[in-house]
Design an enzyme around this catalytic site. Structure first.
Site, mmCIF file in Angstrom:
data_model
loop_
_atom_site.group_PDB
_atom_site.id
_atom_site.type_symbol
_atom_site.label_atom_id
_atom_site.label_comp_id
_atom_site.label_asym_id
_atom_site.label_seq_id
_atom_site.Cartn_x
_atom_site.Cartn_y
_atom_site.Cartn_z
ATOM 1 N N LEU B 78 11.074 -5.150 6.807
ATOM 2 C CA LEU B 78 11.962 -4.472 7.742
ATOM 3 C C LEU B 78 11.230 -3.912 8.954
ATOM 4 O O LEU B 78 11.805 -3.177 9.763
ATOM 5 C CB LEU B 78 12.741 -3.385 6.996
ATOM 6 C CG LEU B 78 13.481 -3.909 5.754
ATOM 7 C CD1 LEU B 78 14.183 -2.782 5.019
ATOM 8 C CD2 LEU B 78 14.467 -5.007 6.101
ATOM 9 N N MET B 114 2.682 1.493 10.235
ATOM 10 C CA MET B 114 2.633 0.404 9.260
ATOM 11 C C MET B 114 1.539 -0.598 9.622
ATOM 12 O O MET B 114 0.883 -1.155 8.736
ATOM 13 C CB MET B 114 3.996 -0.309 9.164
ATOM 14 C CG MET B 114 5.104 0.548 8.574
ATOM 15 S SD MET B 114 4.637 1.454 7.058
ATOM 16 C CE MET B 114 4.061 0.112 6.023
ATOM 17 N N ASP B 129 -12.355 -8.679 -2.602
ATOM 18 C CA ASP B 129 -12.593 -10.112 -2.801
ATOM 19 C C ASP B 129 -14.083 -10.434 -2.732
ATOM 20 O O ASP B 129 -14.589 -11.236 -3.529
ATOM 21 C CB ASP B 129 -11.849 -10.908 -1.715
ATOM 22 C CG ASP B 129 -12.002 -12.411 -1.888
ATOM 23 O OD1 ASP B 129 -11.876 -12.893 -3.026
ATOM 24 O OD2 ASP B 129 -12.244 -13.101 -0.876
#
Lengths: 158, 158, 158, 158, 158, 158
Positions: B78, B114, B129
């Site tokens: 969104l 965000m 990772d």
């Protein structure tokens, strides 16, 4: 530090590379990761639907997590593209946090821990996005692999 | 819970939507987010380059974070697409963790919290990772907005 | 055929191009598109939650439609990237079809019909994906622009 | 409704998930889908190149459809990433519509109906984009699977 | 080397970052880039359609170039996302090479040289892909900016 | 021109398609491509870190190349999605150019020349992006396959 311990993603000169996995076996592999989004009491009430429709909120985060698992090699530079064969993402509203868990399955040459962690992280980001108008201070925390199985390193549980 | 508090991303029937921001002002906006990746002592030594070339490791995570900031609307369902005008991502190796900080700037109609959180999260995933062959138990934690400014809600600091 | 009618997306030699819109005004623009997915009675019952939890099904299609609106310039080769300022997607289960409607808003130099049509199309594809184990014969139909406003061509309603 | 009929993409609690297909066989699979874009007589004349170069128009839609087939798991949230081994998209200008057909092949664990439908849908969206300056009222219709083969469910024809 | 000359994309400590452009003016900007794909005489004949339909070949490369211009910030890590307002890509078959030219326009805060170069590079890669069964030795060469205008640095021509 | 020589990516009517490779064998395949970015003496000095920190510059280009290899089927329309099993990208600063080399490995049904060329091209674009404030005239040149092995056509070296 044990002899020979090294960062596998950089070569002897320090250059990053995507490690060659062509010699690894194609086997069924599973990984589960979890994480939490710490939120205010007000957000907990809203997500539990007290007084107002909670609607799609957790469903949106679940879809975002599932889609993100598939995007992992696009996001994490040295991850291999993988034939993901299943993803589930669960969200549970606790008293001061949203608990997230993701399980990813593949039948391929590398493990899916990064895919499970990516699913949890993006589901968590989506929760933050949806609650941020009410609670600017939400925190994503404790994102970690809980268990993995398959491949040469076999079973691992935290 | 205060009257009227609600999840802005779902409408009165509970359906998710991308909130209409066309009435909001185009202003300069900045947001900073931080987070940490808890790692073993062995990983700290490797990332500090003790005995072996640390190479690109932190640089790869930095690039991953910058690129992820641009992908935010593709990941968080969104979120509005935004004209990002600047991104910086810093990684610092502490005694038991890699500290990550990201600052994102825009001149647009919505804030960039965000984007900053996504940059931190993906940089953190990339660190995990790269160290996972040495430390399976790494944890991403305390990912949160530290400060934001610009727009109607003005200055906010944690 | 009226003199001068031509396909704007190909030049006089027939070559495709992304039309230059730099001279067009930045104005508020809205477009609404609709479409339907024809499904069996059994699927209608499942989507209405008769006897089993209907769960996230329509919510997943709604999220897919919203995200697809943002991906339009990635999918439709000659579409301009746009600053989308709002998207809503509604799904309604009728007696023999799922009715889908999408409204997209922008403040930019081109209209958002393609974004609204893309949102409807991908929401429809997602409905088909979720019901295909029960109804292989589902059909996506009547995907079309209902209304648009803003820009030089002003108000248009089917 | 037959006992046990259910939406496979939501679990018993109603939560969406990407179904685990690791137990399914890797087999050659093919699916064909078709659809139409209803257009005005004027558009038909332009696409047939009467009086003006038709140029790349249909070729652009064909490429868009082929590329979209590869993007299916990025668009349809619960679709599995697949090793697509071939895609063809045909466009044919009829008297009142552009007829589109797509065939997708894979050697993998799930069928490619969604890939074929996505190819048709995005090729159709591209046709609408290219003709919309001449015909605002174009309609995408009858997008559906015609035939599929391979996998446990074997041959299916509409 | 002139005092102060430095790589703008790395800060004083050497860390990469996306440079903050929020202070730069929004102006109309244009850039043109060119390049060539050296191919065998046999490929030249095929692309000119001697004896066989040349079909979509150059059209596919043109579409690939246009779409790639839009993907530039996804590919080149430190590029800003931009509101591209027009793209044209031309391909011309010479006696020993395919000549490619791309022009990109924007009204934004940074130039579009990288978008024009990316369009040329991806169109060139697409040409190589299409001819590689006939000519394994094709070479992409002389990819460079020819001219740019707009913004503080004004007009520049090679 | 030898009888039967044709562009495999277009069918007999000239329509582009993604060639069906389902009959090809899954074998280990490797390809290496190289290229150069011609830069000014000033840029060479900066990239060698004379007087100022060269920092992440080459590392960013390396990561961009690795990530681009994975995006090849998203960029080059008729390329098959592939299970890439390893990528390395090397950058070396010469006296008047940055030399780039990329090696890509897979165990799949088609070769990885396009992936290696894409890695080189995007690494080269990233170099240009980073030096363009100092040297507007940089040129990407001699991007080509050096060697490939695996599959029916076996070993090939330029």
């Amino acid at each position: 530090m044990p002899d020979g311990a090294r960062l596998t993603h950089v070569d002897e000169s320090g250059a990053a590379r995507m490690v060659d996995v062509s010699e690894k076996d194609v086997t069924a592999r599973v990984a589960t990761a979890t994480g939490r989004v710490l939120v205010s009491a007000e957000v907990v009430a809203l997500l539990r639907g007290e007084g107002v429709p909670k609607g799609d909120a957790l469903g949106v985060a679940r879809v975002a997590g599932i889609m993100a698992a598939k995007r992992t090699p696009d996001l994490v530079p040295l991850c291999h593209p993988l034939a993901i064969s299943g993803v589930s993402v669960d969200l549970d509203v606790g008293d001061d946090a949203v608990h997230i868990s993701a399980t990813v399955r593949t039948t391929d040459r590398t493990g899916v821990e990064m895919e499970a962690l990516t699913a949890v992280s993006v589901a968590a980001l989506t929760v933050v996005d949806m609650v941020k108008a009410v609670d600017k201070a939400a925190v994503i925390t404790d994102v970690r692999v809980e268990a993995k199985s398959g491949g040469r390193s076999g079973e691992w549980t935290r």
